[in-house]
Design a protein around this motif. Structure first.
Motif, mmCIF file in Angstrom:
data_model
loop_
_atom_site.group_PDB
_atom_site.id
_atom_site.type_symbol
_atom_site.label_atom_id
_atom_site.label_comp_id
_atom_site.label_asym_id
_atom_site.label_seq_id
_atom_site.Cartn_x
_atom_site.Cartn_y
_atom_site.Cartn_z
ATOM 1 N N LYS A 156 0.854 -1.208 0.000
ATOM 2 C CA LYS A 156 0.000 0.000 0.000
ATOM 3 C C LYS A 156 0.879 1.242 0.000
ATOM 4 O O LYS A 156 0.582 2.242 -0.688
ATOM 5 N N ASP A 160 0.820 4.315 -2.839
ATOM 6 C CA ASP A 160 0.730 5.734 -2.492
ATOM 7 C C ASP A 160 1.952 6.497 -2.993
ATOM 8 O O ASP A 160 1.845 7.651 -3.417
ATOM 9 N N CYS A 187 0.619 -3.660 5.571
ATOM 10 C CA CYS A 187 -0.744 -3.684 5.054
ATOM 11 C C CYS A 187 -1.197 -5.111 4.771
ATOM 12 O O CYS A 187 -0.405 -6.060 4.841
ATOM 13 N N ASN A 188 -2.478 -5.251 4.426
ATOM 14 C CA ASN A 188 -2.999 -6.554 4.036
ATOM 15 C C ASN A 188 -3.782 -6.425 2.721
ATOM 16 O O ASN A 188 -3.831 -5.347 2.116
ATOM 17 N N ILE A 190 -6.928 -6.299 1.997
ATOM 18 C CA ILE A 190 -8.031 -5.333 1.979
ATOM 19 C C ILE A 190 -7.502 -3.922 1.742
ATOM 20 O O ILE A 190 -8.063 -3.150 0.951
ATOM 21 N N ASP A 191 -6.415 -3.555 2.416
ATOM 22 C CA ASP A 191 -5.818 -2.229 2.230
ATOM 23 C C ASP A 191 -5.422 -2.012 0.772
ATOM 24 O O ASP A 191 -5.675 -0.953 0.186
ATOM 25 N N VAL A 192 -4.774 -3.019 0.190
ATOM 26 C CA VAL A 192 -4.292 -2.914 -1.187
ATOM 27 C C VAL A 192 -5.466 -2.870 -2.166
ATOM 28 O O VAL A 192 -5.495 -2.046 -3.086
ATOM 29 N N HIS A 193 -6.426 -3.757 -1.975
ATOM 30 C CA HIS A 193 -7.591 -3.816 -2.862
ATOM 31 C C HIS A 193 -8.334 -2.477 -2.876
ATOM 32 O O HIS A 193 -8.664 -1.949 -3.958
ATOM 33 N N GLU A 194 -8.591 -1.923 -1.708
ATOM 34 C CA GLU A 194 -9.326 -0.657 -1.633
ATOM 35 C C GLU A 194 -8.548 0.475 -2.293
ATOM 36 O O GLU A 194 -9.135 1.330 -2.971
ATOM 37 N N ALA A 195 -7.229 0.481 -2.110
ATOM 38 C CA ALA A 195 -6.406 1.525 -2.730
ATOM 39 C C ALA A 195 -6.444 1.420 -4.250
ATOM 40 O O ALA A 195 -6.559 2.438 -4.954
#
Length: 230
Positions: A156, A160, A187-188, A190-195
């Motif tokens: 993540k 960024d 990060c995991n 979910i963090d990466v997917h949402e970004a």
């Protein structure tokens, strides 16, 4: 099938690939052979791995060397010039690719995992670093179409670090992720997917559940996920 043909067609136009976390440059070599018209910019900051990358580069043909740029720096999302880095000690653990900007823990491993509750295998060192947006401001001709990320909890952060102007030109991203990844503060999935969804990408496939989005796991998990600009 239609989606696969679309991906294949769009991949044929890849010119610049960014590899984050090269380890030994082996994947970079595979990439230039898979994408015969592309160049690869490979980042690696672990001192042990940089040495391996340099050895690999020295043994390539002249044409191969021209198509791979090795950048011996960590990726950060700040203006810092150096950063603390937790390098795996090869004398303590064989997987030097597990080095990270984050401290590795083995607390989330399954009781059946031979690494469960293993003591710390990293030592802290200071390494050069750069924000990716700044790097590509200096090397605009290498702004990537395709990004490969394998950064042990810093995925993540790397997304960024690209900045909006650079990531808007990226067409494909493949990233190694997980749920309980074993890095304190990392990060995991979910963090990466949402970004990535925020930046206009869609999940296409992953090595865990294929076309379906994976569900959180109780213990350490690690898989590759492929995204394409929607």
């Amino acid at each position: 099938m239609k989606k696969r043909k679309e991906i294949q067609c769009r991949c044929n136009n890849v010119k610049n690939i960014l590899e984050l976390g090269s380890r030994d440059l082996a994947d970079a070599v595979k990439l230039i052979h898979h994408f015969p018209h592309a160049r690869v910019t490979s980042f690696e900051c672990s001192p042990v791995c940089i040495e391996r990358c340099q050895q690999k580069l020295a043994n390539l043909s002249e044409d191969e060397r021209k198509r791979i740029m090795l950048v011996p720096k960590a990726v950060v999302n700040s203006e810092a010039k150096t950063t603390p880095f937790f390098m795996v000690d090869p004398a303590l653990y064989g997987n030097v690719g597990a080095s990270s900007l984050f401290l590795q823990t083995f607390k989330d491993r399954s009781p059946q995992d031979p690494d469960a509750n293993r003591p710390c295998v990293q030592k802290q060192v200071e390494v050069p670093c750069v924000r990716l947006a700044n790097f590509f401001a200096e090397h605009p001709d290498r702004i990537p179409d395709y990004v490969c990320i394998d950064l042990q909890g810093a995925e993540k952060l790397a997304i960024d670090s690209l900045g909006g102007a650079v990531i808007s030109k990226v067409k494909f991203i493949v990233v190694e992720v997980g749920f309980n990844t074993g890095y304190a503060g990392g990060c995991n999935f979910i963090d990466v997917h949402e970004a990535l969804v925020h930046h206009g990408f869609m999940h296409v496939w992953n090595t865990l559940t294929h076309e379906q989005l994976p569900k959180p796991t109780q213990y350490f998990s690690c898989f590759d996920a492929f995204y394409m600009r929607a």
